[in-house]
Design a protein around this motif. Sequence first.
Motif, PDB file in Angstrom:
ATOM      1  N   ALA A 344      -8.908 -25.979  12.240  1.00  0.00           N
ATOM      2  CA  ALA A 344      -8.180 -26.290  13.640  1.00  0.00           C
ATOM      3  C   ALA A 344      -9.442 -25.209  14.576  1.00  0.00           C
ATOM      4  O   ALA A 344      -9.874 -24.356  14.052  1.00  0.00           O
ATOM      5  N   PRO A 345      -9.802 -25.584  15.867  1.00  0.00           N
ATOM      6  CA  PRO A 345     -10.688 -24.754  16.502  1.00  0.00           C
ATOM      7  C   PRO A 345     -10.183 -23.565  16.395  1.00  0.00           C
ATOM      8  O   PRO A 345     -11.082 -22.389  16.750  1.00  0.00           O
ATOM      9  N   SER A 346      -8.919 -23.189  16.499  1.00  0.00           N
ATOM     10  CA  SER A 346      -8.426 -21.522  16.581  1.00  0.00           C
ATOM     11  C   SER A 346      -8.799 -20.923  15.464  1.00  0.00           C
ATOM     12  O   SER A 346      -8.731 -19.472  15.476  1.00  0.00           O
ATOM     13  N   GLN A 347      -9.301 -21.565  14.335  1.00  0.00           N
ATOM     14  CA  GLN A 347      -9.530 -20.829  12.880  1.00  0.00           C
ATOM     15  C   GLN A 347     -11.026 -20.931  12.877  1.00  0.00           C
ATOM     16  O   GLN A 347     -11.776 -20.863  11.807  1.00  0.00           O
ATOM     17  N   ARG A 348     -11.626 -21.178  13.911  1.00  0.00           N
ATOM     18  CA  ARG A 348     -13.258 -21.370  13.668  1.00  0.00           C
ATOM     19  C   ARG A 348     -14.050 -20.046  13.397  1.00  0.00           C
ATOM     20  O   ARG A 348     -13.622 -19.044  13.811  1.00  0.00           O
ATOM     21  N   MET A 349     -15.055 -20.283  12.286  1.00  0.00           N
ATOM     22  CA  MET A 349     -15.825 -19.257  11.952  1.00  0.00           C
ATOM     23  C   MET A 349     -16.968 -19.165  12.699  1.00  0.00           C
ATOM     24  O   MET A 349     -17.685 -20.241  12.510  1.00  0.00           O
ATOM     25  N   ASP A 350     -17.616 -18.074  12.846  1.00  0.00           N
ATOM     26  CA  ASP A 350     -19.065 -18.063  13.296  1.00  0.00           C
ATOM     27  C   ASP A 350     -20.061 -18.480  12.335  1.00  0.00           C
ATOM     28  O   ASP A 350     -19.904 -17.958  11.096  1.00  0.00           O
ATOM     29  N   ALA A 351     -21.136 -18.939  12.768  1.00  0.00           N
ATOM     30  CA  ALA A 351     -22.388 -19.323  11.638  1.00  0.00           C
ATOM     31  C   ALA A 351     -22.825 -17.733  11.397  1.00  0.00           C
ATOM     32  O   ALA A 351     -23.067 -17.058  12.568  1.00  0.00           O
ATOM     33  N   GLY A 352     -23.362 -17.478  10.205  1.00  0.00           N
ATOM     34  CA  GLY A 352     -23.991 -16.122   9.746  1.00  0.00           C
ATOM     35  C   GLY A 352     -22.982 -15.469   9.212  1.00  0.00           C
ATOM     36  O   GLY A 352     -23.416 -14.266   8.522  1.00  0.00           O
ATOM     37  N   VAL A 353     -21.477 -15.619   9.237  1.00  0.00           N
ATOM     38  CA  VAL A 353     -20.687 -14.532   8.615  1.00  0.00           C
ATOM     39  C   VAL A 353     -20.347 -14.975   7.205  1.00  0.00           C
ATOM     40  O   VAL A 353     -20.601 -16.141   6.791  1.00  0.00           O
ATOM     41  N   THR A 354     -19.888 -14.213   6.456  1.00  0.00           N
ATOM     42  CA  THR A 354     -19.366 -14.454   5.053  1.00  0.00           C
ATOM     43  C   THR A 354     -17.843 -14.406   5.103  1.00  0.00           C
ATOM     44  O   THR A 354     -17.514 -13.513   5.732  1.00  0.00           O
ATOM     45  N   ALA A 355     -17.363 -15.466   4.478  1.00  0.00           N
ATOM     46  CA  ALA A 355     -15.880 -15.650   4.867  1.00  0.00           C
ATOM     47  C   ALA A 355     -15.172 -15.991   3.471  1.00  0.00           C
ATOM     48  O   ALA A 355     -15.854 -16.505   2.534  1.00  0.00           O
ATOM     49  N   ALA A 356     -14.031 -15.621   3.255  1.00  0.00           N
ATOM     50  CA  ALA A 356     -13.098 -15.816   2.204  1.00  0.00           C
ATOM     51  C   ALA A 356     -12.211 -16.995   2.436  1.00  0.00           C
ATOM     52  O   ALA A 356     -12.134 -17.236   3.270  1.00  0.00           O
ATOM     53  N   PHE A 357     -11.977 -17.843   1.325  1.00  0.00           N
ATOM     54  CA  PHE A 357     -11.215 -18.920   1.607  1.00  0.00           C
ATOM     55  C   PHE A 357     -10.611 -19.455   0.366  1.00  0.00           C
ATOM     56  O   PHE A 357     -10.646 -18.851  -0.730  1.00  0.00           O
TER      57      PHE A 357
END
Length: 371
Positions: A344-357
């Motif tokens: 969903a748009p509210s859970q958007r992550m920015d390009a360039g970050v390291t994210a866990a999923f």
Amino acid sequence: MSVATDASPALGRRTTRVSLDGLRKTFAGSAAPAIQHLDLNTVEGEFISLLGPSGCGKTTTLRCVAGFEFPDQGRVRLNDEDITDLPPEKRDIGMVFQNYALFPHLTVARNLAFGLEMRGVGKADMKRRIDEVLAMVQLTTMAERYPRQLSGGQQQRVALARALVIEPRLLLLDEPLANLDAVLREDMRVFIRELQKRVGITTLYVTHDQAEAMVMSDRVAVMLGGRLLQFDVPEAIYLRPRSIEVARFIGRSNLIEGRVEGMTDAAGPYPTYRIRTPLGDVPACYDQPLASGQAVHVTIRPEAIRFQNDGPYTGHVQATYFLGSTVEHTVQCAGGQSLLVQTAPSQRMDAGVTAAFAFDPGHAWIVAADA
């Protein structure tokens, strides 16, 4: 748009099973067959979509059922009657073409009357049938108009009415919504499905549109290269593909190579295996026995993956794409594995970050490498 409910329910109440046994068709000058040993069996009253890209054999299959093409091998049966060698006019089948094929010089009512006249239907019965089917498709007030005086959606409904008024034992539709705009196409999906349910007629529907097939069908037959790859309910086609080809063709999917490490004790409708992948160990479901060390693929839909701070997997967000109701992320993970993640748009992550999923085991499905 909804189907009228005040018409007589008598129209078209005929139950038919379709059986295609070993159909094969090769056209002159073509090295590859258009249909390769196709087996397909329906039950009475089903809405079946033949789904695939251009050139996959779906329209050729429909034309073999209609009698406009004759298979080189195999048989076509309606109930227990072999109709393989019958001409189209002897098959008692209604068909709607992509271009509707209405007679431009005849009114709506006369378009409907034509097929009944060819069958020798009496005037009283003819009027009853025409009135009934026009009410059913909400075109009673359009009976004396000509096709050129109708919108695309109205012409579509006339074509449906003309196919139904002869009270066929089977309805065939060859990409009938392809010429409509997007909004009208969505309305007509619902209209056709409601009409088919009300009439109760077995229907074969050809489409390349996956959303159409998923929304409208009781079962979907996925065809590629003249072969029937999977025939199942829409949910199973989408969530439990039986081959890499189906997983890649239906929707967007992440395919991850791996090997079976063993089973887990996770509860669920299907056994859960532990699969060694570039991401690490991944829990995934399958409904057949797998050997330890066996090479497999795991398919995970992008919407089944969620960003989660304590998630067991990590990746580098390379790009994000806003799609309106969702945001699609391209995530580069360990071992060169790239994933699509849809949130969903509210859970958007920015390009360039390291994210866990993370994702739930029930949303990861195994496709055996030799499937």
